[in-house]
Design an enzyme around this catalytic site. Structure first.
Site, short mmCIF file in Angstrom:
data_model
loop_
_atom_site.label_atom_id
_atom_site.label_comp_id
_atom_site.label_asym_id
_atom_site.label_seq_id
_atom_site.Cartn_x
_atom_site.Cartn_y
_atom_site.Cartn_z
N GLY B 322 40.04 17.44 2.25
CA GLY B 322 39.01 16.78 1.45
C GLY B 322 38.16 15.85 2.31
O GLY B 322 37.91 16.13 3.49
N SER B 323 37.80 14.72 1.73
CA SER B 323 36.86 13.84 2.43
C SER B 323 37.47 13.19 3.67
O SER B 323 36.74 12.64 4.49
CB SER B 323 36.39 12.75 1.48
OG SER B 323 35.76 13.35 0.38
#
Lengths: 379, 628
Positions: B322-323
């Site tokens: 993810g981020s």
């Protein structure tokens, strides 16, 4: 042309060959194999299908092969010597890199119905090719140093391959077989003495150099040699076998405990009881008498080989016959020395008795060659 | 036929010579047969019937495992065991039935033992009962004449005093099974001892051979009732080597407890040398249950748990980062020069790529953002844009330099490599060309990108230190330090690394940073990055219908929550990665856990190692007066 010359030399042809088939040898081989079937039946605890039945089938196949080989002229087998050697060598190379490894070291090619051990074939192929070499080589050159090189190379090549497996037993048999043919061919005895003393000297140098500044081998290599010479340092492996094997042999006494009555082997003390250690069971059940009789049967086979070889004027035939006889002799004597605790355990089967296909087929085939040499000799 | 006469004559001479030698050897064989079979027959008959030469294995004690401050994590406990040897017990069934009057032994167990006995070689002892009381042993010893082949023994049993906190790291031992024997090519006779304990998981399995040690042998002569007549040979073995971990119990316990109730993993690493300080996976289990074979009900309970307690999620769990992957993308873009430090990109809330709409997590968009702000707010559009500009190959290259997508060498089974995709990889494995949309997805750590918590902690440690750190978990093997101080510098510009570090600082310390609520507001500051990774594909319909609220979904379709960080921001000491499986937003679920573990790590102060295992061991021996 060949027909006329054979006729002239008194070599039997056609159906007359049957008359000259060496029946005593065939009978002796069958007797020893039969004792083998009995022992396989005994060590499997009375189970016919386990080991005895496949062994009988192999014997039958091998016996038919022997007859076919017997009636083929020895001149054909002579011309097949080099191809046989080359094929065995290629197969040895093949198993070295692609073969199936079982029981630690022995390697084979799985053909489905049989597992071929090329090292077994090599034992005979080497004798064939060296016999051919000395048949071809002029008498006067036999003891010349440079003419000694080819047979040594021919022996060294397969030896290195089997030592690499590692299979010391086969390597010893190969070297002995080749040495015997060279001895019979008339290579000067000085070479043999030089060879034996240089090996002894090397071993001595290796041993006494240990711990000094000039130590020849690495320490771990010495340790390996030690375990090899003294199996009791590996008490759960070989040492245990030897101890139990000696107990079994000794407890057989003069006349043995009787067929299927050997407690040591029946109680599963020996994991190799149907292969390399089958003599142990035999001696436990049939005692000293049985052992001596078996030994006599083996010696009689060799004796007949000597008789026919001495009367054979074909140099190839004579060398081949005694070379095969010697290989057979080394087979059973190394095996017996091993199970009776006189030699390290190197993994040599008892010929015609131990359970195993390749050795059975190769030995019967080899005696086919002996028969062929006998039948097709000038009379 | 005109053969020279000389040949046959020489041949005959040689043949006779050979025959003579062979006869000599045959004579030796006959002499030996006579010697064994006739002369010494009585001796061997006696050996065969009345005495037995017996070889007993002396199992070595397994290596002890310590944590970084000297707490014992795995040790050997003494237990009383009773064994039976078939070749000594003339009638094993009768002997066992007599034994059943003295110690608790069920009929079923007796038949099991008899079956076991028939399978083993005659001299191999088979365990009858273990974990017995002293009274039982005393009763058996008193009755030993009527119990041939029964041997009371002081055995060793593995014990994990701290239990669950280190279950995934240490793993556990268990009785060796036929399946194990068929899987490993190991001729150690110890493995033939029934119920011998070997490592089945974790360090116990991976470092099995050194931990096991080497067996000693005792060759003894016994009489028919099994009494030892004399010891013929005594070859001593060597105990297994001791290990010391870099992981400390205090932090490990704290991390495990903090994650209770979640399906979660956390890794803490020393930013200066790569030492793993905590490697916690939740939920966990009690490894002691496995030591003597786990019961079926316990096994099923562990296996059926949807939180997968048996898996070590720190190294075996792979998640889309993810981020938390955005630092990698930013570093790749900066290094490649496709953006500069002040460049701003406009975020309208989505980006159209080849006719498909790629959304930013913030519906209304972030407006104009620089790289530092994009990290701070975790703006997706910014990273779609720079990812496409720099290309997947550069991103993967950077990721590997930071320790993602490569297999780290930890002494644990099944350490996974994760996945950093390339165009070639996709063509080979998915039989498809690489699309630009794939690059955009990779830009926010979604799509094909997969990483383990260990890799994320390594990445963060490398970003924080600028060094190529290798995770290290064993501090000492057999009292020898494994430390190698040769961490090379990362091949990135310090200027670029600093820019990313400021972005990470903002995440935790800027009021609009995504992890501001989980900041450390003390002398030390933490820098970090949140991540929320999707495990499902959001259909257009769902997005338009607005039913994408995480809480409304079944647990196994919710987003994973991630956080990576390091502290203190100045002179960093520790890096951390936390993942909460299906936990929802990283800022809400993972960041608070990471903050608490980090605070604990900082409060523990000096991370020095405890007393040497060797000293502990020799002290214990002196006190108890017995070898362990």
């Amino acid at each position: 042309m060949s027909f006329i010359s054979e006729k002239y030399q008194g070599i039997p042809t056609g159906f007359r060959k049957i008359l000259h088939f060496h029946w005593p040898i065939a009978l002796l081989l069958t007797s020893v194999s039969f004792i083998g079937f009995l022992m396989l039946f005994s060590v499997s605890g009375g189970n016919f299908n386990k080991w005895a039945e496949p062994q009988i089938i192999r014997f039958c196949i091998g016996f038919i092969a022997m007859i076919v080989i017997s009636f083929t002229p020895i001149s054909i087998w002579r011309s097949m010597s080099i191809p046989t050697y080359l094929i065995s060598l290629i197969l040895l190379f093949y198993v070295e890199y692609f073969g199936i490894t079982g029981k630690g070291a022995q390697r084979w090619i799985d053909l489905g119905f049989i597992r071929l051990q090329p090292s077994e074939f090599m034992k005979i192929a080497l004798v064939m090719v060296i016999a051919l070499y000395y048949d071809w080589l002029g008498e006067d050159k036999v003891s010349k140093l440079r003419w000694l090189l080819p047979p040594i190379l021919l022996t060294a090549l397969p030896m290195i391959l089997v030592l690499n497996q590692p299979d010391l037993g086969t390597a010893i048999l190969l070297a002995s077989g080749a040495a015997v043919v060279m001895l019979l061919a008339g290579v000067s005895l000085w070479y043999f003495m030089a060879g034996i003393s240089s090996i002894a000297g090397l071993v001595y140098a290796v041993i006494i150099s240990r711990g000094t500044e000039f130590q020849i081998l690495k320490n771990y290599q010495y340790q390996r040699i030690e375990t090899f010479l003294d199996p009791s340092s590996d008490p759960l492996g070989t040492g245990y076998h030897i101890t139990q094997s000696k107990i079994a042999l000794g407890s057989g006494g003069y006349s043995g405990r009787g067929f299927m009555q050997g407690t040591q082997s029946q109680l599963n003390f020996l994991p190799e009881k149907h292969t390399d250690f089958i003599f142990t069971t035999f001696a436990e059940e049939f005692g000293f008498l049985g052992g001596i009789i078996l030994l006599l049967l083996y010696i009689l086979i060799i004796f007949f080989c000597y008789l026919t070889a001495m009367q054979n004027h074909n140099r190839y035939s004579a060398l081949l016959t005694l070379g095969i006889a010697a290989t057979f002799f080394f087979y059973f004597s190394v095996n017996m020395l091993m199970v009776m605790g006189l030699a390290p355990v190197v993994g040599v089967p008892l010929p015609l008795m131990s359970y195993g296909g390749s050795a059975m087929l190769v030995l019967l085939g080899a005696f086919g060659l002996v028969q062929s040499a006998h039948i097709h000799k000038a009379r | 036929m005109n053969l020279p006469l000389k040949t046959p004559r020489r041949f005959r001479r040689r043949a006779l010579l050979l025959a003579g030698m062979q006869l000599g050897l045959a004579g030796t064989l006959a002499w030996r047969m006579n010697q064994l079979g006739v002369k010494e027959s009585d001796k061997f008959r006696l050996l065969a019937e009345e005495n037995r030469i017996n070889i007993r294995l002396q199992p070595p004690s397994r290596g002890i495992i310590y944590d970084r401050s000297g707490n014992t994590l795995a040790l050997n406990r003494q237990v009383y065991t009773i064994e039976i040897i078939r070749e000594q017990a003339t009638d094993p069934e009768a002997v066992l039935n007599r034994l059943a009057e003295l110690i608790p032994l069920s009929k079923i167990r007796i038949s099991e033992i008899l079956k076991e006995l028939s399978r083993r070689r005659a001299f191999v002892p088979v365990t009858v009962a273990t974990g017995l009381e002293w009274e039982h042993i005393a009763a058996v010893s008193a009755n030993s004449p009527s119990l041939p082949g029964i041997i009371p023994k002081l055995g060793l049993n593995r014990k994990y005093p701290i239990g669950a906190d280190f279950a995934h790291v240490i793993g556990y031992v268990g009785p060796v099974s036929d399946y194990d024997l068929s899987q490993i090519n190991d001729k150690d006779p110890l493995l033939l001892i029934p119920r011998f304990q070997i490592g089945k998981n974790g360090i116990e399995a991976k470092v099995e051979k050194p931990l096991r040690g080497k067996a000693g042998y005792k060759t003894i002569e016994v009489n028919s009732v099994g009494r030892v007549m004399r010891v013929l040979k005594d070859q001593s073995g060597s105990p297994g080597v001791n290990l010391q971990l870099t992981i400390g119990h205090d932090l490990q316990r704290f991390a495990t407890e903090r994650m209770q109730g979640e399906s979660s993993a956390a890794v803490v690493m020393d930013v200066n040398n790569g030492d793993v300080l905590a490697l916690a996976s939740a939920p966990t289990f009690d490894p002691n249950k496995f030591v003597n074979g786990i019961s079926v009900s316990d096994w099923e309970a562990l296996n059926d748990n949807k939180y997968r307690p048996l898996a070590n999620k720190t190294v075996q769990g792979l998640y889309p980062p993810g981020s938390t992957f955005k630092m990698v993308v930013a570093l790749a873009a900066l290094t490649d020069g496709v953006i500069n430090k002040n460049e701003e990109i406009f975020c309208p809330g989505h980006k159209d790529i080849n006719g498909r709409k790629f959304h930013c997590w913030r519906k209304g968009g972030h407006g104009k953002v620089s790289l530092r702000e994009a990290l701070r707010y975790s703006c997706d559009v910014f990273f779609y844009d720079i990812a496409i500009r720099v290309g997947i190959e550069k991103i993967t290259e950077t990721a590997k330099a930071l320790g993602l997508g490569i297999k780290h060498d930890l002494p644990l089974p099944a350490v996974r490599t994760g996945l950093m995709p390339t165009k070639q990889w996709k063509r080979k494995n998915k039989k498809q060309d690489w699309f630009i949309g794939d690059t955009a997805n990779a830009g926010i750590g979604q799509g094909f990108v997969l990483a383990s918590p260990l890799q994320l902690a390594t990445m963060t440690a490398r970003l924080a230190s600028g060094l190529i750190l290798q995770p290290r978990m064993l501090n000492m093997i057999d009292n020898k330090s494994t430390f190698i101080n040769e961490n090379q510098k990362l091949n990135f510009k310090t200027e670029h690394l600093n820019l990313i570090r400021t972005g990470m600082y903002d995440v935790s310390n800027h009021p609009r940073g995504t992890a501001f609520s989980s900041r450390i507001d003390e002398k030390y500051k933490m820098a970090g990055k949140t991540g929320t990774s999707q495990v499902r594909f959001i259909s257009k319909k769902e997005r338009e219908g607005g039913v994408t609220k995480n809480e409304d979904l079944p647990w196994n379709r919710r987003d994973h929550a991630l956080f990576v960080g390091y502290a203190p921001y100045k002179n960093p000491r520790y890096s951390i990665s936390v993942i909460v499986e299906h936990g929802g937003a990283g800022s809400r679920k993972a960041a608070p856990i990471a903050r608490d573990i980090m605070k604990k790590a900082l409060s523990l102060g000096e991370n020095s190692y405890g007393p040497m295992p060797n000293q502990i061991r020799s002290d214990k021996i002196k006190k108890s007066g017995k070898t362990v």
